[in-house]
Structure formats: structure tokens, C-alpha cells
Design an enzyme around this catalytic site. Structure first.
Site, PDB file in Angstrom:
ATOM      1  N   LYS A 192     122.937  65.638  -1.920  1.00 43.28           N
ATOM      2  CA  LYS A 192     121.795  65.719  -2.631  1.00 43.28           C
ATOM      3  C   LYS A 192     120.709  64.537  -2.352  1.00 43.28           C
ATOM      4  O   LYS A 192     119.545  64.777  -2.566  1.00 43.28           O
ATOM      5  CB  LYS A 192     122.251  65.596  -4.074  1.00 43.28           C
ATOM      6  CG  LYS A 192     122.872  66.774  -4.609  1.00 43.28           C
ATOM      7  CD  LYS A 192     122.929  67.097  -6.021  1.00 43.28           C
ATOM      8  CE  LYS A 192     123.520  68.322  -6.328  1.00 43.28           C
ATOM      9  NZ  LYS A 192     123.888  68.398  -7.694  1.00 43.28           N
TER      10      LYS A 192
ATOM     11  N   ARG B 165     123.718  79.474   0.099  1.00 45.54           N
ATOM     12  CA  ARG B 165     124.603  80.635   0.018  1.00 45.54           C
ATOM     13  C   ARG B 165     124.093  81.863  -0.529  1.00 45.54           C
ATOM     14  O   ARG B 165     122.950  81.681  -1.080  1.00 45.54           O
ATOM     15  CB  ARG B 165     126.103  80.254  -0.648  1.00 45.54           C
ATOM     16  CG  ARG B 165     125.590  79.564  -2.049  1.00 45.54           C
ATOM     17  CD  ARG B 165     126.750  79.589  -2.982  1.00 45.54           C
ATOM     18  NE  ARG B 165     126.471  78.744  -4.195  1.00 45.54           N
ATOM     19  CZ  ARG B 165     125.696  78.820  -5.096  1.00 45.54           C
ATOM     20  NH1 ARG B 165     125.137  80.191  -5.446  1.00 45.54           N
ATOM     21  NH2 ARG B 165     125.635  78.048  -6.152  1.00 45.54           N
TER      22      ARG B 165
END
Lengths: 171, 507, 507, 171
Positions: free
Chosen positions: C121, C298
Site C-alpha cells: 500500500k 484482479r
């Protein structure tokens, strides 16, 4: 255990053993199959055979040992009997007559009768026309023969499975 | 959430999948629904999903679904202020629409005048002719006598069609090849028309050879605003019953679409059309010539195809317009996106000349996933009665292109599982594999000319699997009876030898 | 009908509804499929619908669905040249994507580099910052120690979020209100992160109050072509699990959509993104300020919402792009039509704080009709195992407007019948009735702040009907036992007094 | 015939007669209902009551005379007994204990145990946290009381219905 399965008038001798719960070894036509078998509901099976996955719907018909099987849109009717019982049964069975009863496949109105008693008919020849579900439907002779008894009358309604006429083997 | 309901309550004067379709539209508009049913339809799905349900008579439609008096009575007693007729039954009966109006009930459909004019094929032809729309060459008056027939036929040219002036659904029609057959076949058509529609009038039309059946969805409102929602191709037919439809048509380009759409709108405007309707054309696939055939003044069976590609809800729009709202679309707002195919799931045996089959639906699984719409009157446990149309359901598939739509339709059809009754699903699967269909090269003779219908004797690749399944089932059952071992119903054993690949190919 | 297959065979390294979704896409592309399953999933639907199926280990995911070695081995032995990971499990594991590449198997997803950067992150925030995309205010490096924490927190301002650098799915996160709690909650987050992800690194971010969770679907191909497919709003969440999504968002206008879309595309381009992905933002509903949150590399759980409004097939497109084909869309070709809502059908009891429930699906009927898509891993007879996500199915509804879409979703939800297991269907029904949701006035705190979750004690209007049903059932069963009369199972008797209207109102 | 139906701890005395095949007159709460009743499958009913149409799913549970009923998303559990049998049964029934067994509502991992044996707990107090299906789930005391037997241990997996602890009535 050994079974005799009849499918499309062909007989198969099949041996089956359970090697683990849910896992079966089946001998069929000289080959050995390892079948992973799973039932979710009585009639809804999942089979994995050497990695191939199949969903199989299977019903035992009311009449006895005939299984109705559906696999990916194809329908099969199979007669299963344990080998020993089969041998016994075959001694008792009688030959079938070539006489064909033509019955109404559904309720409807007989529009047209195209044959009369004593007529010689070809296999596939249209015998009569039945109106059902707003449609005209031709009923054909399943075999060549002679019209024996003719029960259907033009303009008269008939119920499902009602006998319409009989085709007797010619000669 | 509309503050004011469009209607207090709507009665659906129909059954099966179209009744379900209309009930769903009403539910989404938050209008309560009333179903009516014949004694043969007590178990029908539309009875179960409506808010209220009333029996209107015995099985024959003439004593139930066609009983205008009983239906109006149910509507009044149950507090309905509108009736949706669906398709078939009373949907194109002008007298019923008038009776509704007289009783203060809104008929959700066009005005009775439009129904009446278009229900008379001669009048419909005159309307089209007056709008300069090309007609199938033929008569503009009903046939008087044999002499008239011979003369008109000679002018039109053989082969010729004899058609009932008041007919629909393929009844009261005869194809005539030679002058010597004309008188006889005119009598046959008159007689069939009288039996079916109570009227003997017929007329003659040229028989268009190998046409494509292309129709335009039109829509009008009470303010004279009429638009069209492009075409549907409905050439996959069996005995004049549509089996598979698609939109857009593979032979309609923008130019032809514009011409057909304008012609349809002109005809609709000419009769003050104020609801959903369909203008049918026969089109020559090569020359792109088109001929007005007839107009259906009701919601089309195949309306979901148009809904899929135009993103509209025609059924809901019909209810809105019947409630007096203006049409929510301008012609320029209406555009195609992608491609849609509809497959009719009928209770018919496609391996046996589409013989209709009544019976019990013992098992049911319906397709899902992207682009798949299931409009159905089926449920597990339903006994399909033998008295009505064989429609069970419609599968409507959408995808970005025609090629993808065919692939997706094939995939969706393979997910269907209907047990206990023969259906047209295998037929539809075979059409989706047919090279002529895939190339878009087909016409109304497709099923007879380009398609192998009888496929009962085809190879069934899974016989081996069936054999394995039944012996294991029998083995488990025998073991359970003998008490030798306890079969494990939900065994989760790993098949160690699952590695061995089989050489067989799965469909 | 593609002349050349995109792949010879595809292995789906997942389970449940997403495995079914991917298998359907492969079927439509005519690519054979291989399912893998844990011992607990022998009965799962994905095993049944795939062409081949192999068991890869015991129930715990760490011993089956996360076993990269076993999965690669199955892929090689069964002749697969591609693997689709779905969402969850191995979908965002860069090492798995690399392993596939090393074994000559195509990983159907983005390149490992993009997965790795966005999985961290801090790195993801740096990428966004470098592209001038506004970030949630906070750190751009991981937290060193307590002193560092106090100083950084003071700069950022309370309330503050402690977040795991390698975390996802809402784990390894703590909200801190006051400086005196900081050290303790940092330790708690580190510990949870280590347990879940094997890494302790955390960082600090400002806690955005009552944000809207809005994400942009992006898509790139191997040629550097990147587009976006507009936004989805995913603010209806429970414990950071999305429950209901919609597109478009009620607060996103063309201007904001343009800004969010451009920002997302810039980020994706910066990492050479070459598949389907999602860039998540937190948006202030009033000021329209937006902040980059993270990127999911994804296929999104909620991708069908975007498919519905843009008319694309993202799953199929992913497979095409992975096979080396260029993206089939230019940005200008992509447009919204109408509105879509997705409801998550989870095996959870919404009347009992969404407690997950395993159990057997004893009965199932799914919604149909216009605008309804059912993406499901359910079938009648399935035992839902307790080891995995509670996802059972997704209901995706499309309609022309948001208002109509809510009405249609409500109608569709009412058609669901799932017996034997508690689901979130009643929860979704209540959201569709909630005035704040209907007005589009909601944020990620909706379930806690604007919604009455506990509804077990609500009035059940049909108790009377239940009483009538059971006594008649008992009566028929007693009569049958006594042999006094033969009950008629399919009686078609008309209720003559059906005319009497009851005063009760049906839901 | 007369039945006593218990629903939500409320008792209903209901009389039912068949007036035509498939058509029943039911007396309930001083009102008379004419019910058109149709079974398609054993558990899938269609009821038309004074014109209102209802689809009802109905299961007789394995345990005896408890029916599980689903109508348009609402679930009911009803206990049905013929009036005469009910009177007999009520004489034999015993009172219920206030002791509450806390069992695992599903299989999972016990993450955290927040009480020990002998602790006084309030109704609604969190006793332990169970991780199942990737979720943390709080298990709360259904009544106030004292922790009797405590079986659960942190970090140990439990199966569905496994006893975790007992809350005894206080005092």
C-alpha cells in the site's frame, strides 16, 4: 458384484467394486474405470471419471429396474440386473409379438383418418391426423403391416394413451 | 416509486409465461395483480405469483380465457381498473376492448378501431397501400366466386396463397401451385377459416418464395406520437409458428431499416395507433425488396428481443401509455446495442416432428450468468396441461456481437435441465450449431430446407457414463439392502488416480 | 466461432460463483475448463460444470486453494496453458503469477510487477502521488516506532487509521481516536497483520469520515492501451465487506467521472497495467473531493455491475487480452446505459449480525424476467461448507433508470426462494426499501447509521396463512392415515366463493 | 377435525373440514375461511383464500409435529397437534430449566475467551469470539447468570453444535 445392463438392445456385462467410500472400480468392455461418485440428491449425481466431470440425472422408473438417465442433454434408458437374477429371469421371459398398438400420445381431436381396417401400410406411412394443442399432428405407422383394429373416428376427441388402431405384422 | 399508481389493480387475461411477464411489470410498477385461470390451470405459475386469482371456467379456452363476460365480471368484483390481454386469446378482439371501455376499465392495448381495421387483412392492405407501402402483390377485396378467383389468380401469377381475411396464426391459408387446384383449395381455406374464426372470407396474394420474415416493433401513445424500435428477424418458423428470433437481422442495413421503420410508422399513424404493435414484412434477402404482410395489434411474443437490444421495457411502457402518460421516447433516443436471440422453449418433441407433449415437469434448472434472460411459466412440479399453446418459456440472450450471442445462447441452452417433458431445447441447440444459421443465410423455409430435424438416432457420446452411473447406483442400492456396508452419500474422498487422463472428448 | 482457440484449456484456481462465472466465459469462447477443488468442495457446482475436475487437498485453503505447487502440477498434467485465479485466493499473489510464467502457463491477470507494487500500500500510494492523484492524507513510508507514530499522527490529525502495508479485506486495520490509544492499537494492527499476511509493516492515514466508496473499473492490454469503464459505488458495506453495489453512483457527475477515470488510468499506465483492475477512491459526497485508497489487481467481485451498464464482458475480455489480443475498446466507445444494482447473496443471518451459516440448500428458485442476472454457485442439494467466503450468489439487476432499477431489484429479490439456509436476501430487500438508499443519500457507515439491521421481531403479515396451511396439511395427512377419504393432490375445484374479497392486504 | 397450533408461544384452536376435494372450510379466531388448497410437490403449496393467492413452502421437521413454513420471505415454525392428543400430551410435559448451553453455531476457531468459570455475566455480554468463514463472530450470553462449565479454549477449533460453555441461572 456383476451386473448386466441393457441399453439400446445391447447387453453389457459390468463388474463393480467399492475401493473407498465414494470411489468405485468398474470393469466395462475390457477396460477398468475409477469413478469418483457423489450424490447430492437421490437423483442428482456428480461423476468424475479419470478427471472428466459429468453431472448425471438418474431415475429409477416405477416399473422396476429401468433407469432413466440424462447426461448433458442426452437421454438414456437402461435396464440393470444383477447377473444371477438376470439368468433366472431370462428363462422365464416370453417372446414379444410384432403387433403394434397405436395410441394417442396426447389428448386431442382426430381430424382425419387416412386408413381403413385391412389396409396394407408402409413403415412411416401417415395413418391419421390428431389435432392437439392447436396443432395438426401426423401419426405414422411404426412398422409395415396391416391395419387390424381401427378405433379412431374422424371428429371424435381422444384421451392420452387411448388406443387408436393396431398395425398387425403383414403375412 | 411513483407517488400515484398508474392503476389501482390490473387483471391479466392470459396464462403461462406472458402472464408472468405482465405480472412482473406490474410488480415493478407497484400495481397489484389479479390472475384468472381455467380449471386446468389451477397449478399454473401465474396463479401463484399474482396477488389474487380467480377461476373463470373449464379447460377449453372458449369456456374460460375467451369468456369476455366472466373476465369483465372478475375485473369489476376484484376492483381492477385495467386489463392486460397479453398475446393470443382476447388480445386482438376489438369487441373485448370496446366492452372494457363501456365498463370503465382500461384495455391495455390499442384503441378498438385500430384492432378492428388491422384484424381485417383486406382493410390492413388498403391502409398500407394508401400509405404507399409496398404490399405482397394481390387482391384488395375479398374473393367473390370461382370466376373471380381464376381471373385474380391469373393477374397475380402462380404460386398463389389463399388467405382468410380474418385469419391469424397460420390458419385458413393454402398455397396453390396450379390453376386446376385453385377452386378446391379456396373451398378448403374458406372451410378452415369458418371453423377457426367463424368467417369464410378469403383473398388471394402472390406466394413470395423463400422470404425472410422481418417485423418492425412500433409504439404509439394517445397523443399521436409514434416511434419504431427497429426490426426483429423471425424467419426460423415451423408451421408458421416462430421458433427463434433475433435482432438485428443479418440482412437489414441502415438504409433498409430506415425504410421499413418509416413504412411501419406511417401505417401505425394512419390508424391512430396508441400502444405496442408489430408491422410484419416479407423481405427478399437478395434484392432487399420488402412487402407489407400484416400488423399485429398487441404485445409481440418476441418483444424481449427488442427490449434486449434497445434497453426498453415495452411491457411496462404499454401500461404507462394505457394510463395516459406520453411515450417516454423520441425516435432519436432509440438505438441498438449488441445482438439478441430468443429461443422458444415449447412442450414439443423436436425428434418427432414437434409433436406437442403434455406432462409433468419433474426437474428444472434454468440458465444464468451474463446476458441471459429467462421468461418462464415453468416450475418444478408443474403439470403442463394439454389444452393450450405449447409455450413453456422463452430464453433471451444478449451479447455484444451476433457471433458472441450465438456462443452465449449455446452455452445458456446447455445449462437448461428440464426433466419429465420433451422440449424444443435440443432443436434450438442444433440451430445454434447450424452453419447456415451461423452465416445468417436463412429464410422461412429454413427448418424444411436447411436443417436436419430428425435427430433421434444421433450418436450419444455419454452412453459409457450412463452405464457407469447406473451400475454404481444399483451396486450402492444392493449393498444398502444387504446391509453389508453403509454407503456414504456425500463422500468427499479424493480420487488419487484422477491424474490419468482419459482419451475421450467431452461435448 | 473463433477459428483458433485463445487457449487450449484453462484451469480455474477458484471456487463458488466466480469459478462458475469464469467457466461460462470459457464455454462461450469454446475453451475447455479444468476445475480444482478441496475435499470440502467435492459437491460444489464448479466441479460439476467444468469439463475436468481434480481434488487439490483438504478443506483449509492453505492446504488446497492456496497451494501454488499443486495447482501448477494439475495445470501441467491436464494440459492447461492458462490459469484464471478469479478473486481472492491466489489472484493478487505476484509469486504465483511469476511461477505460472516460469512454467510456460499464462496467468490470466496483470503482470507480476503490477501486482507486487499495488499489493504494497505504501508503494501504491507513491505511484498515485507521482501521478498527482490526491491521496488519503498520511504516510508514504512504513511506520518505524512509537515516536515516529506520535509525530506522524500529530501531523495527519485524529481520528487516524492504522493500516497494514500488505493487508487487504479489512484485516490489520485499526481506527484511533486519541493519542493515548495510538501505541496500543498500532501493536494490535501489527499483530493482526502478522497473523493474516505474515508481515508486520503498518502505516498511518487520516480517517476520512463518512466517505463514499467509489471505484473505477480500468482495463489495459499488453500494448499499453488503458481505458476505464466508469465507476461503481460500493458504499453499502458491513465490516469492510461489500454487500450492495451500483453504477452509476448518485453523486458522480460527468465532471467527477472524468477526473476519477483519468486519475485511475494514469495510475494504471504508471505500472504498465495489462488486464482488468479496480482503482478505489474515497469521495466526500458534499465537496466531491476524492482520495486514492488502493488498487485491486484482479477481476472485481462486483464486475457484473459494470458489465450491465457498459454492455461489455470483462471476464471474457480478460481472457482475450491474456491471450495477447489487443483491447477491443477505445475510451470513446465506452458509454453508460441505464442503471445496475448488485446484491450479494451470502450465507449469513442478517437478523443475527450477519453471522455466517453453513448448511444444506434444500430448495432453490432464482429470479428471472427482464433485466435480471443470476450469478450463482448454488444448486438444490448443495451442502454449503463452512470453510470459505460466505458468497453464494450475486443478483445483478439492470433497468433504464435508478428508480426502475430499485423497483426491479425489489421484484427480483421477492422471487428468490432459498430453503435450508439463512441468506442476506432479506437484508437486501430492506435496503431496497430504505428511504436513504432510495434517495441515494448514503455512505460507508450506512448499515450502522441509517439502517435497522435487527429485524427478527418484525411483524409477519402472513401468520394467518401459515396457520391455515398447516392445519389443512395435518388434516389431509390424518385423513389419509385413517383411510376415511382419499385426498386429491391435484384438485382443480373452483372456489365458488372466491368472489368474497378479503379486507387483508398482501405484501 | 380440531387442531391446536402453537406459533410464537401463542396457541390457536382451529377447526377444519373438507367441503369439496381440494376445498376446505377452516374456523380460526372466530372467522371462517374458505381455502382452495393445491399441492404440486409435497412441500410446495398454492393457497387461494377468498381470492388472495399465496405460495407456501411447508416442511414437517424430523423431530415430530413441528412444521417449517415459508411464505414470501417470512419463516414460521408451527407445532400442530390434534386437540385430543394435545390434551393428553400436556399432562405429561415437564417444566424447562433456566440453564443455557452455549454451543458453536458453526465450526470454526475459538479466537478469544472473555470469561472464566464462576464469572457473573449480564444478558448480551460477549462470552467469546469465534472465527468462522473468515469472520470474527461474538457469542453472547442469552440470559444473565453465572458461567458454569467452560469447555472452549482459545486457539482450539470447534465443530458445529459443540458445547462451548454453560450459563447457569444466578443465585
Amino acid at each position: 458384484m456383476a451386473y448386466i445392463v441393457t441399453c439400446n438392445e445391447e447387453e453389457w456385462h459390468i463388474g463393480v467394486e467399492e475401493c473407498h467410500p465414494g470411489l468405485y472400480v468398474v470393469h466395462l468392455g475390457g477396460k477398468e474405470y475409477l469413478v469418483d461418485y457423489h450424490e447430492s440428491r437421490d437423483n442428482l449425481l456428480s461423476l468424475i471419471i479419470n478427471g472428466r466431470s459429468y453431472e448425471v440425472d438418474l431415475d429409477l422408473s416405477d416399473k422396476g429396474e429401468v433407469y432413466q438417465v440424462d447426461i448433458q442433454g442426452d437421454h438414456f434408458e437402461l435396464d440393470v440386473m444383477e447377473e444371477k437374477r438376470k439368468k433366472l429371469a431370462s428363462k422365464l421371459s416370453a417372446g414379444l409379438s410384432g403387433r403394434q398398438e397405436i395410441t394417442a400420445p396426447m389428448s386431442g381431436n382426430v381430424c382425419k383418418v387416412l386408413v381403413k381396417e385391412g389396409d396394407l401400410v408402409e413403415s412411416g406411412q401417415v395413418l391419421m391426423i390428431l389435432e392437439a394443442m392447436k396443432m395438426m399432428n401426423e401419426l405414422k405407422a411404426p412398422v409395415a403391416g396391416v391395419i387390424g383394429s381401427l378405433k379412431a373416428t374422424e371428429g371424435v376427441p381422444v384421451a392420452t394413451n387411448e388406443l387408436l388402431c393396431v398395425v398387425e405384422p403383414a403375412g | 416509486m411513483p407517488a400515484d399508481k398508474l392503476f389501482q389493480k390490473v387483471l391479466i387475461a392470459n396464462r403461462g409465461e406472458i402472464a408472468i411477464r405482465i405480472i412482473r411489470a406490474c410488480q415493478e410498477l407497484q400495481i397489484p395483480t389479479v390472475a384468472v385461470y381455467s380449471e386446468a390451470d389451477r397449478a399454473s405459475l401465474h396463479v401463484r405469483v399474482a396477488d389474487e386469482a380467480y377461476c373463470i371456467g373449464p379447460a377449453p379456452a372458449s369456456r374460460s380465457y375467451l369468456r369476455t363476460d366472466t373476465i369483465i365480471e372478475v375485473a369489476k368484483k376484484s376492483g381492477c381498473d385495467a386489463i392486460h390481454p397479453g398475446y393470443g386469446f382476447l388480445s386482438e378482439t376489438a369487441e373485448f376492448a370496446e366492452l372494457c371501455a363501456a365498463e370503465g376499465i382500461t384495455f391495455i392495448g390499442p384503441n378498438p378501431g385500430a384492432i378492428r381495421i388491422m384484424g381485417n387483412k383486406i382493410e390492413a392492405r388498403k391502409v398500407a397501400a394508401a400509405q404507399d407501402v409496398p404490399l405482397v402483390p394481390g387482391m384488395l377485396a375479398e374473393l367473390r366466386d370461382d370466376e373471380d378467383a381464376q381471373q385474380a389468380a391469373a393477374e397475380i401469377g402462380y404460386p398463389i396463397m389463399v388467405k382468410a381475411v380474418h385469419g391469424f396464426g397460420g390458419k385458413g391459408m393454402r398455397r396453390v401451385e396450379r390453376p386446376e387446384d385453385l377452386a378446391r383449395l379456396v373451398r378448403a381455406a374458406r372451410s378452415e377459416s369458418f371453423n377457426c374464426f367463424g368467417r369464410k372470407a378469403v383473398y388471394l396474394e402472390r406466394c413470395i418464395e423463400r422470404p425472410r420474415h422481418i417485423e418492425i416493433q412500433i409504439f404509439g401513445d394517445g397523443n399521436g406520437h409514434v416511434v419504431h424500435f427497429m426490426e426483429r428477424e423471425c424467419s426460423i418458423q415451423h408451421r408458421h409458428q416462430k421458433m427463434i428470433e433475433e435482432a438485428p437481422s443479418t440482412i437489414v442495413d441502415d438504409e433498409l431499416r430506415g425504410k421499413l421503420g418509416e413504412a411501419a410508422v406511417r401505417i401505425a399513424r394512419a390508424v391512430g395507433y396508441d400502444s405496442a404493435g408489430t408491422v410484419e414484412f416479407l423481405v427478399n434477402g437478395t434484392t432487399k425488396e420488402f412487402f407489407f404482410l400484416e400488423m399485429n395489434t398487441r404485445l409481440a411474443v418476441e418483444h424481449p428481443v427488442t427490449e434486449a437490444v434497445t434497453g426498453t421495457d415495452l411491457c411496462k411502457e404499454m401500461i404507462r401509455v394505457a394510463a395516459g402518460l406520453p411515450l417516454a421516447f423520441l425516435q432519436k433516443d432509440i438505438a441498438f446495442r449488441g445482438h439478441a436471440i430468443e429461443c422458444h422453449i415449447h412442450a414439443e418433441n423436436p425428434d418427432h416432428d414437434f409433436f406437442p407433449i403434455a406432462g409433468r415437469i419433474e426437474g428444472l434448472r434454468t440458465p444464468g450468468g451474463p446476458g441471459v434472460r429467462d421468461d418462464s411459466g415453468m416450475y418444478e412440479g408443474l403439470d403442463v396441461p394439454p389444452y393450450y399453446d405449447p409455450h413453456l418459456a422463452k430464453l433471451v440472450v444478449w451479447a455484444g456481437t451476433r457471433e458472441r450471442c450465438i456462443s452465449r445462447t449455446r452455452r445458456a441452452l446447455s445449462e437448461y435441465f428440464v426433466k419429465g417433458i420433451k422440449t424444443t431445447i435440443p432443436f434450438c441447440e442444433r440451430v445454434m450449431q447450424n452453419e447456415h444459421f451461423i452465416e445468417g443465410d436463412y429464410d422461412t423455409t429454413f427448418i424444411d430446407s436447411r436443417f436436419d430435424r430428425e435427430n433421434a438416432a444421433r450418436e450419444k457420446p455419454h452412453q459409457e457414463v450412463a452405464l457407469l452411473a447406473v451400475v454404481i447406483k444399483a451396486f450402492r442400492s444392493d449393498k444398502a439392502k444387504l446391509g453389508k456396508s453403509t454407503p456414504v452419500p456425500g463422500g468427499t474422498t479424493q480420487a488419487d488416480s484422477g491424474w490419468k487422463m482419459s482419451g475421450r472428448i467431452k461435448r
